[in-house]
Design a protein around this motif. Sequence first.
Motif, mmCIF file in Angstrom:
data_model
loop_
_atom_site.group_PDB
_atom_site.id
_atom_site.type_symbol
_atom_site.label_atom_id
_atom_site.label_comp_id
_atom_site.label_asym_id
_atom_site.label_seq_id
_atom_site.Cartn_x
_atom_site.Cartn_y
_atom_site.Cartn_z
ATOM 1 N N LEU A 191 -43.923 10.422 -12.287
ATOM 2 C CA LEU A 191 -42.921 9.397 -12.030
ATOM 3 C C LEU A 191 -42.120 9.701 -10.767
ATOM 4 O O LEU A 191 -41.581 8.789 -10.129
ATOM 5 C CB LEU A 191 -41.974 9.268 -13.224
ATOM 6 C CG LEU A 191 -42.573 8.741 -14.527
ATOM 7 C CD1 LEU A 191 -41.498 8.571 -15.573
ATOM 8 C CD2 LEU A 191 -43.309 7.431 -14.311
ATOM 9 N N ALA A 192 -42.037 10.966 -10.401
ATOM 10 C CA ALA A 192 -41.310 11.349 -9.192
ATOM 11 C C ALA A 192 -42.185 11.308 -7.949
ATOM 12 O O ALA A 192 -41.719 11.623 -6.849
ATOM 13 C CB ALA A 192 -40.720 12.747 -9.361
ATOM 14 N N GLY A 193 -43.465 10.920 -8.099
ATOM 15 C CA GLY A 193 -44.330 10.745 -6.939
ATOM 16 C C GLY A 193 -45.192 11.932 -6.570
ATOM 17 O O GLY A 193 -45.844 11.917 -5.523
ATOM 18 N N GLU A 194 -45.248 12.961 -7.406
ATOM 19 C CA GLU A 194 -46.099 14.111 -7.115
ATOM 20 C C GLU A 194 -47.552 13.773 -7.458
ATOM 21 O O GLU A 194 -47.831 13.199 -8.512
ATOM 22 C CB GLU A 194 -45.642 15.325 -7.920
ATOM 23 C CG GLU A 194 -44.242 15.790 -7.577
ATOM 24 C CD GLU A 194 -43.758 16.897 -8.495
ATOM 25 O OE1 GLU A 194 -44.533 17.283 -9.406
ATOM 26 O OE2 GLU A 194 -42.619 17.358 -8.323
ATOM 27 N N ILE A 195 -48.471 14.135 -6.567
ATOM 28 C CA ILE A 195 -49.893 13.816 -6.744
ATOM 29 C C ILE A 195 -50.632 15.028 -7.309
ATOM 30 O O ILE A 195 -50.514 16.139 -6.793
ATOM 31 C CB ILE A 195 -50.514 13.371 -5.417
ATOM 32 C CG1 ILE A 195 -49.934 12.005 -5.019
ATOM 33 C CG2 ILE A 195 -52.035 13.300 -5.509
ATOM 34 C CD1 ILE A 195 -50.467 11.455 -3.734
ATOM 35 N N MET A 248 -48.004 10.302 -16.983
ATOM 36 C CA MET A 248 -48.231 10.084 -15.555
ATOM 37 C C MET A 248 -48.881 8.723 -15.329
ATOM 38 O O MET A 248 -49.079 7.933 -16.257
ATOM 39 C CB MET A 248 -49.058 11.226 -14.978
ATOM 40 C CG MET A 248 -48.277 12.532 -14.904
ATOM 41 S SD MET A 248 -49.109 13.862 -13.995
ATOM 42 C CE MET A 248 -50.255 14.434 -15.233
ATOM 43 N N LEU A 249 -49.208 8.464 -14.085
ATOM 44 C CA LEU A 249 -49.815 7.203 -13.679
ATOM 45 C C LEU A 249 -51.164 7.504 -13.033
ATOM 46 O O LEU A 249 -51.267 8.393 -12.183
ATOM 47 C CB LEU A 249 -48.920 6.481 -12.668
ATOM 48 C CG LEU A 249 -47.463 6.297 -13.113
ATOM 49 C CD1 LEU A 249 -46.531 6.302 -11.908
ATOM 50 C CD2 LEU A 249 -47.311 5.010 -13.877
ATOM 51 N N GLY A 250 -52.200 6.796 -13.430
ATOM 52 C CA GLY A 250 -53.499 6.947 -12.792
ATOM 53 C C GLY A 250 -53.564 6.099 -11.533
ATOM 54 O O GLY A 250 -53.020 4.989 -11.500
ATOM 55 N N ALA A 251 -54.189 6.600 -10.493
ATOM 56 C CA ALA A 251 -54.272 5.860 -9.235
ATOM 57 C C ALA A 251 -55.670 5.990 -8.635
ATOM 58 O O ALA A 251 -56.292 7.051 -8.707
ATOM 59 C CB ALA A 251 -53.235 6.362 -8.234
ATOM 60 N N ILE A 252 -56.140 4.879 -8.042
ATOM 61 C CA ILE A 252 -57.449 4.843 -7.379
ATOM 62 C C ILE A 252 -57.281 4.242 -5.995
ATOM 63 O O ILE A 252 -56.633 3.194 -5.830
ATOM 64 C CB ILE A 252 -58.461 3.976 -8.160
ATOM 65 C CG1 ILE A 252 -58.647 4.490 -9.583
ATOM 66 C CG2 ILE A 252 -59.796 3.912 -7.428
ATOM 67 C CD1 ILE A 252 -59.479 3.564 -10.460
ATOM 68 N N ALA A 264 -50.480 2.708 -5.281
ATOM 69 C CA ALA A 264 -51.275 2.215 -6.410
ATOM 70 C C ALA A 264 -50.597 2.566 -7.729
ATOM 71 O O ALA A 264 -50.524 1.750 -8.650
ATOM 72 C CB ALA A 264 -52.687 2.809 -6.359
ATOM 73 N N ALA A 265 -50.089 3.800 -7.821
ATOM 74 C CA ALA A 265 -49.340 4.191 -9.014
ATOM 75 C C ALA A 265 -48.086 3.338 -9.154
ATOM 76 O O ALA A 265 -47.695 2.964 -10.266
ATOM 77 C CB ALA A 265 -48.965 5.669 -8.934
ATOM 78 N N GLY A 266 -47.470 3.020 -8.028
ATOM 79 C CA GLY A 266 -46.270 2.193 -8.047
ATOM 80 C C GLY A 266 -46.521 0.803 -8.591
ATOM 81 O O GLY A 266 -45.623 0.181 -9.176
ATOM 82 N N LEU A 267 -47.728 0.290 -8.415
ATOM 83 C CA LEU A 267 -48.063 -1.025 -8.966
ATOM 84 C C LEU A 267 -47.975 -1.000 -10.485
ATOM 85 O O LEU A 267 -47.508 -1.955 -11.116
ATOM 86 C CB LEU A 267 -49.479 -1.432 -8.532
ATOM 87 C CG LEU A 267 -49.716 -1.586 -7.029
ATOM 88 C CD1 LEU A 267 -51.203 -1.807 -6.758
ATOM 89 C CD2 LEU A 267 -48.889 -2.709 -6.454
#
Length: 419
Positions: A130-134, A112-116, A406-409
């Motif tokens: 990756l599919a955008g689920e939080i 997954m991707l970490g986001a702040i 942020a994850a998209g970055l």
Amino acid sequence: MKFENQPSYSLGHRSPTSKEALVGENGTQVTLVSQSALGAINRGRVLQALYDNGPKSRADLARLAGVNRTTITGIVQPMIEEQLLVEGDAVPSDFKGGKPARPLYFNPDAPMLGAILLLPGKIQTCLVTLAGEIRAVARAEFDPHGEKDAFVANIKHTLSSTLSQAHQAPFGIGIASAGMIDSDNGVILAVNLAPVLTGLPLVSILQDHFSLPVVIDHHPRALLVGDRWFGPGRGQQNFAAIYTGEVLGGAFFIDGKVYRGLAGSGGELGHTVVQMGGARCNCGKHGCWETVAALPWLREEASKMGMTEPGKISCARLVKETEEGSEAAGELLDRYTRNIAVGIVNLQQTLSLNSYVLHGDVAGGGPAAAGRIKAHVEQSIIMRPGQEISVTVNGIGEGHTALRGAAGLVLSSHLKLVI
């Protein structure tokens, strides 16, 4: 917390090894793109097609890209082997006599991707698939005027509580932050409403602590990326995101790319001048767009008009009271939306983006506020034949959009999506 044995990913917005420059006699540079860079671009475009269109078979992707299926297979097969993508069960072909197709999409078991999301006084962290689920959302508050060490300890603790729920090391951490951001060097240059963040090299701090790649960008720019992937900006080549709240900000998507400017300085829309000699702004200048189109102005005007609880005024409340028949609310709502429209008019006349997505307080006013802004814009610009102005509201919600952005970055840097 550290994630050991983490693969090395390149998170720069530019790849220093992907281009070579030829220098002519007059000093003019002609940039050449290497084969490896072209491969990364094609990889990113296939992934963007999946974000824009949902699960697609190799044959579908080939038709969308205008290439043969063998070319698509050469792009997607490595990503399947890396477990970024998975093929679903075979489904009947759309074409008579065609072979059953297996749709490709993002692997739910991939890292997954970490986001702040970092706003004055507030920290929000999460994991994004990756599919955008939080998932694994955590929240904390901090003293905007406090000590830097206390803030750093706070954000490390909050992020640790989120990352501890990841089943494997995330690809990296993306930060959407308020204030003036140097995205190239990973530093928060200044935050007027949270001085504790000013001068903070947050990227290096978190990279050293978690042993993960970290990237940071301006909060409105993260909203824009969230719009591009999951909101009203999906599939668009040109649009802007506009945010109003305690401050005003924005970001641009131009010809299929996020516009950042020098070291991420582009998009300081709140400090464009709309009123010469106007009110003093938090930045120290006068007449900034922010001084007439953000919540402090709205509350002050509500107080002058004698409205009840002016400190709690919002665009959503103005719309509600206007619909209930309040002339005062209707008059203030019209002025507020007109002031927001003024800045959009200047953007439209300069860049001709035609599409604007609203966030923050003004988005709380829903289609009613968006409709008023659109009407004010259309009254003030020089319309071209066939031109259509779109002013919409992202209904996903500011927090989720910014966190996804942020994850998209991280995703765009790791997978070389062209954003």
